[in-house]
Design a protein around this motif. Structure first.
Motif, PDB file in Angstrom:
ATOM      1  N   GLU A 145       0.827  -1.211   0.000  1.00 45.52           N
ATOM      2  CA  GLU A 145       0.000   0.000   0.000  1.00 45.52           C
ATOM      3  C   GLU A 145       0.860   1.259   0.000  1.00 45.52           C
ATOM      4  OE1 GLU A 145      -2.773  -0.105   3.209  1.00 45.52           O
ATOM      5  OE2 GLU A 145      -4.195  -1.366   2.114  1.00 45.52           O
ATOM      6  N   GLN A 146       1.953   1.233   0.757  1.00 43.05           N
ATOM      7  CA  GLN A 146       2.842   2.391   0.789  1.00 43.05           C
ATOM      8  C   GLN A 146       3.460   2.637  -0.585  1.00 43.05           C
ATOM      9  OE1 GLN A 146       3.151   4.489   3.371  1.00 43.05           O
ATOM     10  NE2 GLN A 146       4.413   5.769   2.025  1.00 43.05           N
ATOM     11  N   LEU A 147       3.853   1.567  -1.258  1.00 47.20           N
ATOM     12  CA  LEU A 147       4.388   1.704  -2.620  1.00 47.20           C
ATOM     13  C   LEU A 147       3.346   2.293  -3.557  1.00 47.20           C
ATOM     14  CD1 LEU A 147       6.345  -1.660  -3.130  1.00 47.20           C
ATOM     15  CD2 LEU A 147       7.320   0.636  -3.079  1.00 47.20           C
ATOM     16  N   LEU A 148       2.120   1.864  -3.402  1.00 49.48           N
ATOM     17  CA  LEU A 148       1.048   2.348  -4.259  1.00 49.48           C
ATOM     18  C   LEU A 148       0.783   3.830  -4.011  1.00 49.48           C
ATOM     19  CD1 LEU A 148      -0.793   1.118  -6.398  1.00 49.48           C
ATOM     20  CD2 LEU A 148      -2.514   0.738  -4.631  1.00 49.48           C
ATOM     21  N   ILE A 149       0.842   4.247  -2.755  1.00 50.21           N
ATOM     22  CA  ILE A 149       0.656   5.668  -2.416  1.00 50.21           C
ATOM     23  C   ILE A 149       1.784   6.507  -3.012  1.00 50.21           C
ATOM     24  CG2 ILE A 149       0.671   7.321  -0.507  1.00 50.21           C
ATOM     25  CD1 ILE A 149      -0.727   5.120   1.174  1.00 50.21           C
ATOM     26  N   GLU A 150       3.007   5.993  -2.915  1.00 54.04           N
ATOM     27  CA  GLU A 150       4.165   6.755  -3.396  1.00 54.04           C
ATOM     28  C   GLU A 150       4.245   6.804  -4.921  1.00 54.04           C
ATOM     29  OE1 GLU A 150       7.444   4.759  -1.653  1.00 54.04           O
ATOM     30  OE2 GLU A 150       7.058   5.482   0.390  1.00 54.04           O
ATOM     31  N   GLN A 151       3.854   5.718  -5.586  1.00 51.31           N
ATOM     32  CA  GLN A 151       4.091   5.621  -7.021  1.00 51.31           C
ATOM     33  C   GLN A 151       2.832   5.703  -7.866  1.00 51.31           C
ATOM     34  OE1 GLN A 151       6.356   2.023  -7.711  1.00 51.31           O
ATOM     35  NE2 GLN A 151       7.834   2.476  -6.092  1.00 51.31           N
ATOM     36  N   GLY A 152       1.689   5.532  -7.262  1.00 48.59           N
ATOM     37  CA  GLY A 152       0.450   5.544  -8.025  1.00 48.59           C
ATOM     38  C   GLY A 152       0.161   4.190  -8.663  1.00 48.59           C
TER      39      GLY A 152
END
Length: 291
Positions: free
Chosen positions: A254-261
């Motif tokens: 989820e953190q990766l998704l928030i940072e990268q879209g």
């Protein structure tokens, strides 16, 4: 080259020796087309791919054999692997801090001080790994040292590669069955390896296998088996990428998704890119994700 991307096994019918001969062209080019390397690095990768192909035929089970070298030179990592079913792939990682020598380089100059790891990974069962120092001038010599130290098998290997194709021969002594006289056995091994030492670079790269084996070993009775086709094949998949993300855990993904879209996973072997958005992540971890 009529034997392009083929591996032939052969036996010395009247001696306790076996061998393999392989030539790569299309499979080699398939590996190179995904990553651009200096020519000296291409040749070294070609030798690794050839060696992995030769060693894969020693697998008596469904599995993968991997050759990997790590060092402190311009080439920080080089790896080739081949499956029991002759699927081949390889990769190189170049140092960001060490410059390439201007002249043609050998193994120590390209990789520097380091180690060579040979890994055998069965589809079922425990993985086996052997390690030898990169203390020889060629990959062939390092592999011969590995077989002598860890397998107690007399083994000789000849490898050649240019920018377009590769070739290799492996000779290996077998447990005594045919010739009981140790002195005769040793003399036959010495003769065969001395003859193989005469092989020229252009012969390994261009001459059809049966003709080359006759040129080298016509004084022996050599039986050549039907060939196996070698092909480039990458084992990456979207399913494996999903498994890799799941192994990170929901919070990190989820953190990766928030940072990268969008999360992108690149395959280093074939440059395939697998992309995952919020809906994909919800499919992995459940609808309560990303609320």
């Amino acid at each position: 080259m009529t034997n392009s991307d083929l591996l032939h096994r052969f036996l010395f019918d009247e001696c306790d020796m076996r061998g393999e001969i392989v030539s790569l062209e299309q499979s080699y080019q398939n590996v190179l087309e995904h990553n651009i390397y200096p020519e000296m690095v291409q040749r070294l990768l070609g030798e690794f791919l050839t060696a992995a192909s030769l060693l894969s035929s020693t697998l008596k089970f469904d599995g993968i054999i991997t050759l990997q070298a790590k060092g402190v030179g311009p080439v920080s990592l080089i790896m080739a692997e081949c499956t029991h079913h002759n699927a081949l792939r390889g990769i190189v990682r170049l140092s960001e801090t060490v410059a390439f020598p201007e002249d043609a380089a050998d193994l120590p100059e390209l990789i520097g001080q380091g180690i060579l790891t040979i890994t055998v990974e069965p589809a079922k069962g425990e993985r086996y790994q052997g390690v030898v120092p990169l203390d020889a001038n060629t990959l062939a010599e390092c592999l011969e040292h590995y077989f002598y130290q860890s397998e107690q098998l007399k083994t000789r290997i000849w490898l050649q590669a240019d920018a377009k194709k590769t070739g290799g021969i492996l000779l290996q002594a077998l447990p005594t069955q045919i010739v009981e006289n140790e002195e005769v056995n040793e003399e036959q091994w010495h003769t065969a390896t001395t003859l193989a030492d005469t092989v020229k670079r252009e012969e390994l790269l261009d001459v059809e296998h049966n003709e080359l084996l006759y040129r080298l070993f016509h004084e022996f009775k050599v039986r050549v088996f039907s060939p196996s086709a070698i092909r480039f094949e990458c084992s990456c998949s979207r399913k494996r990428s999903v498994a890799a993300l799941k192994s990170l855990g929901r919070d990190d993904v989820e953190q990766l998704l928030i940072e990268q879209g969008t999360i992108a996973i690149d395959c280093q072997f074939c440059n395939q890119v697998y992309r995952f958005d919020a809906s994909d992540v919800r499919g992995m971890f459940g609808q309560d994700t990303l609320h």
